[in-house]
Write a protein that holds these residues in place. Sequence first.
Motif: not given
Length: 158
Positions: A101-127
Amino acid sequence: MKALEVRVRRVRKGDIDRIIDIERSWHHLSHWSVDSYYRLLNDDSFTSSFVAEIEDEGAKPKIVGFVIFHIAADVSEIYNIAVESSHARSGIGNELMRAAIQESGRRKAEKVVLEVRKSNDPAINFYLKFNFKIAGERKNYYSNPIEDAYVMELAISD
Ligand SMILES: CC(C)(COP(=O)(O)OP(=O)(O)OC[C@H]1O[C@@H](n2cnc3c(N)ncnc32)[C@H](O)[C@@H]1OP(=O)(O)O)[C@@H](O)C(=O)NCCC(=O)NCCS
């Protein structure tokens, strides 16, 4: 007990085999092909990647996690993030995502996007912990097994 010291650094070519091992340490998850890793991680102009290292018993650095992402214009897309399963829940994913996220901001990104499997609860919680919001869905986005994806987004504030 000594706190786990995690060092995040940019990926090097020699790290690829270890990255593949880490992804494969999650037996129940579907995996990228070895070719995809070589293609993405060898393409310096295209993709940014970080690895997380800890010290092993012999005080040698050992890679225990990675994040692969790509920044184009004002959007940073996380392609994959994983921590070796035996080191999960120790804050390593947290360090990797913070760095991305820090590198994305440093390189002027305004948002971070991703896809995640609907069943991947640990990753969804993490995000969600990073304040990512569910911004949409993609039908049958994944194969092996076929599954829908959530699209998640995080606005980067300066
Ligand atoms: C998702 C992943 C990278 C998280 O890495 P991690 O190092 O285990 O995460 P951290 O220890 O930094 O956890 C940070 C927070 O995320 C959330 N979290 C992480 N794992 C979780 C789990 N299994 N269940 C619920 N919440 C979880 C918690 O809020 C946690 O904070 P806490 O431990 O203080 O409660 C790791 O689980 C992983 O490699 N999963 C397999 C690969 C994968 O699914 N990648 C995502 C592809 S879209």
